[in-house]
Every structure is written in C-alpha cells, then in structure tokens.
Design a protein around this motif. Structure first.
Motif, PDB file in Angstrom:
ATOM      1  N   ASP A 139       0.815  -1.216   0.000  1.00  0.00           N
ATOM      2  CA  ASP A 139       0.000   0.000   0.000  1.00  0.00           C
ATOM      3  C   ASP A 139       0.849   1.266   0.000  1.00  0.00           C
ATOM      4  N   CYS A 140       1.852   1.319  -0.889  1.00  0.00           N
ATOM      5  CA  CYS A 140       2.735   2.490  -0.872  1.00  0.00           C
ATOM      6  C   CYS A 140       3.132   2.996  -2.252  1.00  0.00           C
ATOM      7  N   LEU A 141       3.099   2.184  -3.286  1.00  0.00           N
ATOM      8  CA  LEU A 141       3.587   2.648  -4.594  1.00  0.00           C
ATOM      9  C   LEU A 141       2.852   3.889  -5.071  1.00  0.00           C
ATOM     10  N   HIS A 142       1.557   3.954  -4.838  1.00  0.00           N
ATOM     11  CA  HIS A 142       0.778   5.105  -5.290  1.00  0.00           C
ATOM     12  C   HIS A 142       1.130   6.375  -4.511  1.00  0.00           C
ATOM     13  N   ASP A 143       1.817   6.238  -3.382  1.00  0.00           N
ATOM     14  CA  ASP A 143       2.232   7.393  -2.581  1.00  0.00           C
ATOM     15  C   ASP A 143       3.579   7.964  -3.020  1.00  0.00           C
ATOM     16  N   LEU A 144       4.271   7.273  -3.894  1.00  0.00           N
ATOM     17  CA  LEU A 144       5.612   7.689  -4.293  1.00  0.00           C
ATOM     18  C   LEU A 144       5.572   8.662  -5.461  1.00  0.00           C
ATOM     19  N   ALA A 146       2.932  12.248  -2.632  1.00  0.00           N
ATOM     20  CA  ALA A 146       3.621  12.081  -3.909  1.00  0.00           C
ATOM     21  C   ALA A 146       4.094  13.421  -4.466  1.00  0.00           C
ATOM     22  N   LEU A 147       3.247  14.440  -4.387  1.00  0.00           N
ATOM     23  CA  LEU A 147       3.629  15.758  -4.896  1.00  0.00           C
ATOM     24  C   LEU A 147       4.814  16.338  -4.138  1.00  0.00           C
ATOM     25  N   ALA A 148       4.891  16.085  -2.837  1.00  0.00           N
ATOM     26  CA  ALA A 148       5.995  16.605  -2.025  1.00  0.00           C
ATOM     27  C   ALA A 148       7.335  15.993  -2.415  1.00  0.00           C
ATOM     28  N   GLN A 149       7.300  14.867  -3.103  1.00  0.00           N
ATOM     29  CA  GLN A 149       8.539  14.204  -3.512  1.00  0.00           C
ATOM     30  C   GLN A 149       9.056  14.705  -4.854  1.00  0.00           C
ATOM     31  N   ASN A 150       8.335  15.617  -5.476  1.00  0.00           N
ATOM     32  CA  ASN A 150       8.757  16.215  -6.745  1.00  0.00           C
ATOM     33  C   ASN A 150       9.123  15.179  -7.794  1.00  0.00           C
ATOM     34  N   GLY A 151       8.368  14.099  -7.832  1.00  0.00           N
ATOM     35  CA  GLY A 151       8.652  13.035  -8.789  1.00  0.00           C
ATOM     36  C   GLY A 151       7.882  13.187 -10.071  1.00  0.00           C
ATOM     37  N   LEU A 152       7.819  12.097 -10.789  1.00  0.00           N
ATOM     38  CA  LEU A 152       7.166  12.077 -12.091  1.00  0.00           C
ATOM     39  C   LEU A 152       5.664  11.873 -12.011  1.00  0.00           C
ATOM     40  N   HIS A 153       5.178  11.380 -10.850  1.00  0.00           N
ATOM     41  CA  HIS A 153       3.782  10.980 -10.739  1.00  0.00           C
ATOM     42  C   HIS A 153       3.159  11.474  -9.439  1.00  0.00           C
ATOM     43  N   ALA A 154       1.877  11.645  -9.477  1.00  0.00           N
ATOM     44  CA  ALA A 154       1.035  11.808  -8.294  1.00  0.00           C
ATOM     45  C   ALA A 154      -0.226  11.019  -8.633  1.00  0.00           C
ATOM     46  N   LEU A 155      -0.218   9.735  -8.280  1.00  0.00           N
ATOM     47  CA  LEU A 155      -1.228   8.801  -8.772  1.00  0.00           C
ATOM     48  C   LEU A 155      -2.485   8.712  -7.929  1.00  0.00           C
ATOM     49  N   GLY A 156      -2.367   8.869  -6.644  1.00  0.00           N
ATOM     50  CA  GLY A 156      -3.505   8.638  -5.769  1.00  0.00           C
ATOM     51  C   GLY A 156      -3.738   7.155  -5.570  1.00  0.00           C
ATOM     52  N   ASN A 157      -4.641   6.841  -4.652  1.00  0.00           N
ATOM     53  CA  ASN A 157      -4.802   5.434  -4.282  1.00  0.00           C
ATOM     54  C   ASN A 157      -5.712   4.639  -5.219  1.00  0.00           C
ATOM     55  N   HIS A 158      -5.988   5.151  -6.376  1.00  0.00           N
ATOM     56  CA  HIS A 158      -6.799   4.464  -7.391  1.00  0.00           C
ATOM     57  C   HIS A 158      -5.965   4.259  -8.656  1.00  0.00           C
ATOM     58  N   ALA A 159      -4.691   3.902  -8.469  1.00  0.00           N
ATOM     59  CA  ALA A 159      -3.711   3.929  -9.543  1.00  0.00           C
ATOM     60  C   ALA A 159      -3.453   2.590 -10.226  1.00  0.00           C
ATOM     61  N   GLY A 160      -4.275   1.593  -9.997  1.00  0.00           N
ATOM     62  CA  GLY A 160      -4.010   0.246 -10.496  1.00  0.00           C
ATOM     63  C   GLY A 160      -3.531   0.149 -11.922  1.00  0.00           C
ATOM     64  N   ARG A 161      -4.304   0.604 -12.868  1.00  0.00           N
ATOM     65  CA  ARG A 161      -3.923   0.485 -14.287  1.00  0.00           C
ATOM     66  C   ARG A 161      -2.693   1.311 -14.617  1.00  0.00           C
ATOM     67  N   ALA A 174     -11.223   7.775  -1.390  1.00  0.00           N
ATOM     68  CA  ALA A 174     -11.143   9.021  -2.158  1.00  0.00           C
ATOM     69  C   ALA A 174     -10.693  10.176  -1.275  1.00  0.00           C
ATOM     70  N   SER A 175     -11.255  10.270  -0.094  1.00  0.00           N
ATOM     71  CA  SER A 175     -10.865  11.378   0.789  1.00  0.00           C
ATOM     72  C   SER A 175      -9.432  11.205   1.290  1.00  0.00           C
ATOM     73  N   THR A 176      -9.039   9.985   1.603  1.00  0.00           N
ATOM     74  CA  THR A 176      -7.666   9.736   2.042  1.00  0.00           C
ATOM     75  C   THR A 176      -6.684  10.070   0.932  1.00  0.00           C
ATOM     76  N   SER A 177      -7.033   9.709  -0.277  1.00  0.00           N
ATOM     77  CA  SER A 177      -6.162   9.995  -1.409  1.00  0.00           C
ATOM     78  C   SER A 177      -5.929  11.494  -1.556  1.00  0.00           C
TER      79      SER A 177
END
Length: 162
Positions: A58-63, A117-132, A106-109
């Motif tokens: 439960d962490c990839l979508h947070d990166l 994810a945004l605070a990490q200045n990475g390539l993605h900010a997926l949220g917790n509905h990022a499966g596909r 949805a609210s947690t996301s």
C-alpha cells in the motif's frame, strides 16, 4: 510472514527511521528478530539482491516516482522472483467509489496520498486508485507480467514478474 515461514529470511526497508525502529521492536516482541531485519532505505535505493519476493504494501501510489522503486525491485529480484504489489481496491472512475470504503479511499487519497507524492517532486502523483497506471509503470520498469492474485473489498494484490 516470518512466523508462518520460520526457515525464511525477511528484510524490511522504509525511509522513515521511527517506523524502522517500531518494526524492529515488533519483530523482537514477536520472537522473529533472528530472521528479520529492518533498515532505513528509500524504495528506489534498498540494498541487496537475489530476493525471491519483493513486496510493496500500500505504498507505490504514494511515491513521486514509483517507476524508480519498481526498477529497483526488478534489479533486486532473483531470476524467478516475484514482486507483490498490494494497493487499495479503489477505482479510477469516481462513480464506482460511491460506497463507504470508496468514499474513505477518495478522501484519504486527496489529503494523504496525492500530497505525499507531490511533495517528492517526482514524475507521478497517482492517488490510491492507480491500479492500471501502476501496471504500465511496472512494464516500463521491466516487470511486464502483471496479474491480479486476489481482490478483497479493501485491497487488490498483484503478482508482478519480468
């Protein structure tokens, strides 16, 4: 897992030192500290290799850069190893989340996952509905065999391989 598989060795990594300290304490209390280690390391920099199983709970979508974490996993896996990806069972379609668990996700996301994810200045900010989206990112990282292993009302567990 260490209690269920006493002949196995487990290595846990987290970038948060207090979480690593807590995990070490819990391993000691559970009587598994002889076969479990925990270290401070980012998901894209964890040490070691030849792992039979690399798991993201439960962490990839947070990166900010889940691709970097998946590339590290691909590099660290044994030739026949698997990457287990546990993610929330949330839909990218807002209408599909109109139920108590979906509204909670949805609210947690919005207040936790996306800002992290945004605070990490990475390539993605997926949220917790990022499966596909994660499936495509995994393929780009060299983990192109993405299979839903099990689904519960709260989680989806994916078996991901080269």
């Amino acid at each position: 897992m260490a209690q269920a598989y006493p002949r196995s060795r487990f290595h846990g990594f987290d970038f948060h030192p207090a979480s690593v300290d807590a995990a070490r304490r819990l391993a000691e209390e559970a009587g598994v500290a002889d076969r479990v280690t925990f270290e401070v390391a980012a998901a894209d920099e964890f040490p070691g290799g030849g792992y039979d199983l690399v798991t993201f709970f439960d962490c990839l979508h947070d990166l900010g850069d889940p691709g970097a974490a998946l590339r590290q996993a691909e590099k660290a896996l044994a030739p026949d190893g698997s990457c287990l990806v546990v993610e929330p069972n949330a839909s990218a379609e807002p209408g599909a989340n109109i139920h108590p668990i979906g509204r909670s996700f949805a609210s947690t996301s919005a207040v936790l996952c996306l800002p992290t994810a945004l605070a990490q200045n990475g390539l993605h900010a997926l949220g917790n509905h990022a499966g596909r989206a994660l499936e495509g990112i995994a393929a780009e990282a060299g983990l192109s065999r993405w299979r839903l292993a099990v689904e519960t009302p709260t989680n989806r567990v994916h078996d991901v391989k080269r």
